[in-house]
Write a protein that holds these residues in place. Structure first.
Motif, PDB file in Angstrom:
ATOM      1  N   LEU A   8       7.196 -40.557 -12.887  1.00 30.37           N
ATOM      2  CA  LEU A   8       7.004 -39.535 -13.894  1.00 30.37           C
ATOM      3  C   LEU A   8       5.853 -39.010 -13.781  1.00 30.37           C
ATOM      4  CD1 LEU A   8       8.495 -41.636 -16.996  1.00 30.37           C
ATOM      5  CD2 LEU A   8       9.460 -39.230 -16.402  1.00 30.37           C
ATOM      6  N   PHE A  10       4.032 -38.314 -11.248  1.00 25.79           N
ATOM      7  CA  PHE A  10       3.887 -37.442 -10.084  1.00 25.79           C
ATOM      8  C   PHE A  10       4.825 -36.025 -10.314  1.00 25.79           C
ATOM      9  CE2 PHE A  10       2.168 -40.668  -7.602  1.00 25.79           C
ATOM     10  CZ  PHE A  10       1.241 -39.883  -6.599  1.00 25.79           C
ATOM     11  N   SER A  11       5.862 -36.294 -11.035  1.00 19.31           N
ATOM     12  CA  SER A  11       6.755 -35.027 -11.574  1.00 19.31           C
ATOM     13  C   SER A  11       5.889 -34.377 -12.439  1.00 19.31           C
ATOM     14  CB  SER A  11       8.089 -35.880 -11.921  1.00 19.31           C
ATOM     15  OG  SER A  11       8.570 -34.768 -12.549  1.00 19.31           O
ATOM     16  N   HIS A  18       2.422 -26.590 -10.682  1.00 19.64           N
ATOM     17  CA  HIS A  18       3.157 -25.266 -10.439  1.00 19.64           C
ATOM     18  C   HIS A  18       2.777 -24.341 -11.600  1.00 19.64           C
ATOM     19  CE1 HIS A  18       6.849 -22.704  -9.930  1.00 19.64           C
ATOM     20  NE2 HIS A  18       6.878 -22.682 -11.288  1.00 19.64           N
ATOM     21  N   PRO A  24       4.275 -21.302  -5.201  1.00 22.76           N
ATOM     22  CA  PRO A  24       5.721 -20.767  -5.217  1.00 22.76           C
ATOM     23  C   PRO A  24       6.811 -22.006  -4.777  1.00 22.76           C
ATOM     24  CG  PRO A  24       4.742 -19.904  -3.401  1.00 22.76           C
ATOM     25  CD  PRO A  24       3.556 -20.766  -3.969  1.00 22.76           C
ATOM     26  N   LEU A  25       6.653 -23.151  -5.284  1.00 15.87           N
ATOM     27  CA  LEU A  25       7.653 -24.318  -5.313  1.00 15.87           C
ATOM     28  C   LEU A  25       7.733 -24.931  -6.630  1.00 15.87           C
ATOM     29  CD1 LEU A  25       6.269 -26.052  -2.080  1.00 15.87           C
ATOM     30  CD2 LEU A  25       8.434 -24.840  -2.215  1.00 15.87           C
ATOM     31  N   PRO A  26       8.934 -25.298  -6.825  1.00 15.92           N
ATOM     32  CA  PRO A  26       9.115 -26.253  -8.128  1.00 15.92           C
ATOM     33  C   PRO A  26       8.193 -27.350  -8.263  1.00 15.92           C
ATOM     34  CG  PRO A  26      10.922 -26.534  -7.004  1.00 15.92           C
ATOM     35  CD  PRO A  26      10.034 -25.440  -5.890  1.00 15.92           C
ATOM     36  N   ASN A  28       9.199 -30.111  -9.352  1.00 15.18           N
ATOM     37  CA  ASN A  28       9.482 -31.566  -8.592  1.00 15.18           C
ATOM     38  C   ASN A  28       9.153 -31.600  -7.144  1.00 15.18           C
ATOM     39  OD1 ASN A  28      11.567 -29.896  -8.045  1.00 15.18           O
ATOM     40  ND2 ASN A  28      12.897 -30.890  -9.236  1.00 15.18           N
ATOM     41  N   VAL A  29       9.318 -30.723  -6.370  1.00  6.98           N
ATOM     42  CA  VAL A  29       9.034 -30.531  -4.816  1.00  6.98           C
ATOM     43  C   VAL A  29       7.515 -30.725  -4.694  1.00  6.98           C
ATOM     44  CG1 VAL A  29       9.103 -29.243  -2.646  1.00  6.98           C
ATOM     45  CG2 VAL A  29      11.167 -29.127  -4.367  1.00  6.98           C
ATOM     46  N   GLY A  31       5.709 -32.430  -6.892  1.00  4.91           N
ATOM     47  CA  GLY A  31       5.616 -33.832  -6.837  1.00  4.91           C
ATOM     48  C   GLY A  31       5.832 -34.843  -5.911  1.00  4.91           C
ATOM     49  N   LEU A  32       6.871 -34.391  -5.317  1.00  4.58           N
ATOM     50  CA  LEU A  32       7.650 -35.321  -4.081  1.00  4.58           C
ATOM     51  C   LEU A  32       6.614 -35.067  -3.014  1.00  4.58           C
ATOM     52  CD1 LEU A  32       9.662 -36.672  -2.561  1.00  4.58           C
ATOM     53  CD2 LEU A  32      10.745 -34.254  -2.015  1.00  4.58           C
ATOM     54  N   LEU A  33       6.020 -34.004  -2.498  1.00  2.00           N
ATOM     55  CA  LEU A  33       5.040 -33.842  -1.473  1.00  2.00           C
ATOM     56  C   LEU A  33       3.763 -34.697  -1.905  1.00  2.00           C
ATOM     57  CD1 LEU A  33       5.368 -30.002  -0.864  1.00  2.00           C
ATOM     58  CD2 LEU A  33       6.244 -32.066   0.729  1.00  2.00           C
ATOM     59  N   PHE A  35       3.456 -37.295  -3.918  1.00  2.00           N
ATOM     60  CA  PHE A  35       4.022 -38.720  -3.914  1.00  2.00           C
ATOM     61  C   PHE A  35       4.061 -39.201  -2.496  1.00  2.00           C
ATOM     62  CE2 PHE A  35       7.635 -41.748  -3.927  1.00  2.00           C
ATOM     63  CZ  PHE A  35       7.041 -42.689  -4.602  1.00  2.00           C
ATOM     64  N   LEU A  36       4.348 -38.346  -1.519  1.00  2.00           N
ATOM     65  CA  LEU A  36       4.582 -38.823  -0.187  1.00  2.00           C
ATOM     66  C   LEU A  36       3.306 -38.977   0.364  1.00  2.00           C
ATOM     67  CD1 LEU A  36       7.580 -36.877   1.357  1.00  2.00           C
ATOM     68  CD2 LEU A  36       7.296 -39.267   1.580  1.00  2.00           C
TER      69      LEU A  36
ATOM     70  N   GLY B  67      13.231 -34.567 -12.484  1.00  4.72           N
ATOM     71  CA  GLY B  67      12.193 -34.476 -11.955  1.00  4.72           C
ATOM     72  C   GLY B  67      11.428 -35.731 -11.166  1.00  4.72           C
ATOM     73  N   PRO B  68      11.431 -36.820 -11.831  1.00  4.85           N
ATOM     74  CA  PRO B  68      10.863 -38.074 -11.277  1.00  4.85           C
ATOM     75  C   PRO B  68      12.105 -38.461 -10.281  1.00  4.85           C
ATOM     76  CG  PRO B  68      11.671 -38.462 -13.492  1.00  4.85           C
ATOM     77  CD  PRO B  68      11.431 -37.018 -13.437  1.00  4.85           C
ATOM     78  N   THR B  70      13.962 -36.722  -8.300  1.00  2.10           N
ATOM     79  CA  THR B  70      13.450 -35.728  -6.852  1.00  2.10           C
ATOM     80  C   THR B  70      12.284 -36.550  -6.226  1.00  2.10           C
ATOM     81  OG1 THR B  70      14.237 -33.987  -8.078  1.00  2.10           O
ATOM     82  CG2 THR B  70      13.123 -33.725  -6.045  1.00  2.10           C
ATOM     83  N   VAL B  71      11.147 -36.937  -7.124  1.00  2.38           N
ATOM     84  CA  VAL B  71       9.946 -37.373  -6.617  1.00  2.38           C
ATOM     85  C   VAL B  71      10.471 -38.874  -5.838  1.00  2.38           C
ATOM     86  CG1 VAL B  71       7.740 -38.528  -7.112  1.00  2.38           C
ATOM     87  CG2 VAL B  71       8.398 -36.279  -8.253  1.00  2.38           C
ATOM     88  N   GLY B  74      11.144 -39.537  -2.112  1.00  2.00           N
ATOM     89  CA  GLY B  74       9.971 -40.006  -1.187  1.00  2.00           C
ATOM     90  C   GLY B  74       9.976 -41.360  -0.942  1.00  2.00           C
ATOM     91  N   PRO B 131      15.609 -24.668  -8.999  1.00  3.08           N
ATOM     92  CA  PRO B 131      14.184 -24.256  -9.670  1.00  3.08           C
ATOM     93  C   PRO B 131      13.816 -23.399  -8.449  1.00  3.08           C
ATOM     94  CG  PRO B 131      14.526 -26.657  -9.821  1.00  3.08           C
ATOM     95  CD  PRO B 131      15.901 -26.186  -9.061  1.00  3.08           C
ATOM     96  N   ILE B 132      14.036 -23.359  -7.194  1.00 10.98           N
ATOM     97  CA  ILE B 132      13.440 -22.616  -6.426  1.00 10.98           C
ATOM     98  C   ILE B 132      14.129 -21.118  -6.473  1.00 10.98           C
ATOM     99  CG2 ILE B 132      12.658 -22.410  -3.700  1.00 10.98           C
ATOM    100  CD1 ILE B 132      12.786 -25.177  -3.434  1.00 10.98           C
ATOM    101  N   SER B 216      11.513 -20.093   0.758  1.00  8.34           N
ATOM    102  CA  SER B 216      10.701 -19.592   0.281  1.00  8.34           C
ATOM    103  C   SER B 216       9.870 -18.661   0.941  1.00  8.34           C
ATOM    104  CB  SER B 216       9.772 -20.511  -0.803  1.00  8.34           C
ATOM    105  OG  SER B 216      10.453 -21.176  -1.464  1.00  8.34           O
TER     106      SER B 216
END
Lengths: 116, 227
Positions: A8, A10-11, A18, A24-26, A28-29, A31-33, A35-36, B67-68, B70-71, B74, B131-132, B216
């Protein structure tokens, strides 16, 4: 709950970045980057998040139901354009599946085939 | 009917429909749970004459959890880091090819079938998650609501019929399968790939993220060309 809190967090950080930096990325993406990045940097240990992450990804489809319901509600409003939309969406989706899959398959290292 | 005002109503029918759809899927494997669960929700809403706008407010908890979730993708990506490193060339080239194909083929098909200009601009970012897609749509002058719908329908098409199509073409390798599903059908494709195998799921998640980024970036020249 530690895993959930981390995911949560990271999201949420992704959304904040953002909104404030206008990346220019949502969220959640982003957050994913991040997190990785933290997993690779070993700031976050896999075992802290694995269980929560598995629960969420196993039921990923559940989170899409509201979007499909919303999309279905818009269908009657499409009017005369629906044929064009249907052809575009169906044709293009299969085109992407075909191109991406074929290119990936072509570039697959030959000696690895047996180990798959 | 006052109970329709309670957010528990929307949450209950959604999670209930999901559970029923999962059960049905075991008996009727051809019936994809995203189709049956959404159909159940739509039928219940129609029978009770509950407005969809209220339903969407009820389920905000679920949409926030995307959201979480998608995270969380990872984790499988990180677990397959070795295989990802080995296939880096295949990943980047196939995702780039897929992203270009998505934009060009959607635009061309709408153009030759004489779709409206609004549809043409809104359909271009359909391969990326909504979202994108919203952001890109605004950038090129499309209608964001249409783009969200196109991206969801694309996800459903790819997620539901993609695997049969790929298998027919002989793409059983989980790496190629996952890359194709993630690049064509973003989150829906990834959810479906995860059911196939964790390897397919992690490559799908990776392709989904990369397609979002590449698409994008590809829109920057399109935006400049449109003036």
């Amino acid at each position: 709950m530690r895993g959930f809190a981390i995911l949560l967090g990271f999201s949420f950080i992704g959304v904040v970045i953002h909104d404030t930096l206008h990346v220019p990325l949502p969220g959640n993406v982003i957050g994913l980057l991040l997190f990785l990045g933290c997993l690779f940097a070993k700031i976050i240990k896999l075992e802290w998040v694995e269980e929560s992450a598995n629960l969420l990804t196993r039921h990923l489809l559940l989170f899409f139901i509201p979007y499909v319901v919303g999309a279905a509600a818009l269908v009657p409003l499409l009017g005369n354009d629906w044929v064009s939309i249907a052809v575009g969406l169906i044709g293009s989706t299969f085109a992407v599946l075909w191109v991406t899959g074929k290119v990936a398959l072509k570039m697959q290292p030959k000696e690895k085939e047996g180990s798959q | 009917m006052n109970f329709l005002q309670d957010p528990l109503f929307g949450l209950t029918i959604t999670i209930g429909a999901y559970a029923i759809a999962k059960g049905l899927n075991r008996k009727l494997p051809w019936l994809h749970p995203i189709l049956s669960s959404s159909a159940i929700v739509l039928i219940v809403l129609a029978l009770l004459r509950a407005p969809i706008a209220n339903y969407q407010v009820d389920v905000e908890l679920l949409t926030s959890l995307l959201g979480p979730a998608t995270v969380a993708l990872g984790v499988p990506i990180y677990k397959h880091r070795q295989l990802i490193r080995e296939r880096l060339a295949a990943i980047s080239v196939s995702v780039l090819a897929g992203s270009i194909t998505g934009i060009v083929s959607a635009g061309l098909l709408v153009y030759v079938t004489k779709g409206s200009h609004e549809v043409l601009l809104s359909i271009l970012p359909k391969s990326v998650s909504s979202p994108i897609g919203i952001e890109i749509s605004k950038l090129v002058g499309g209608t964001p609501e249409l783009s969200v719908m196109f991206s969801v329908v694309t996800g459903v098409i790819g997620g539901v019929w993609g695997p049969a199509f790929l298998y027919r073409l002989g793409m059983r390798d989980p790496v190629s399968f996952g890359l194709a599903m993630g690049s064509a059908a973003h989150g829906f494709g990834t959810a479906r790939s995860l059911q196939e195998s964790e390897t397919a799921g992690s490559f799908s998640a990776l392709a989904m993220g990369l397609t979002g980024i590449v698409t994008s970036l590809l829109f920057i020249p399109i935006y400049i060309a449109l003036g």
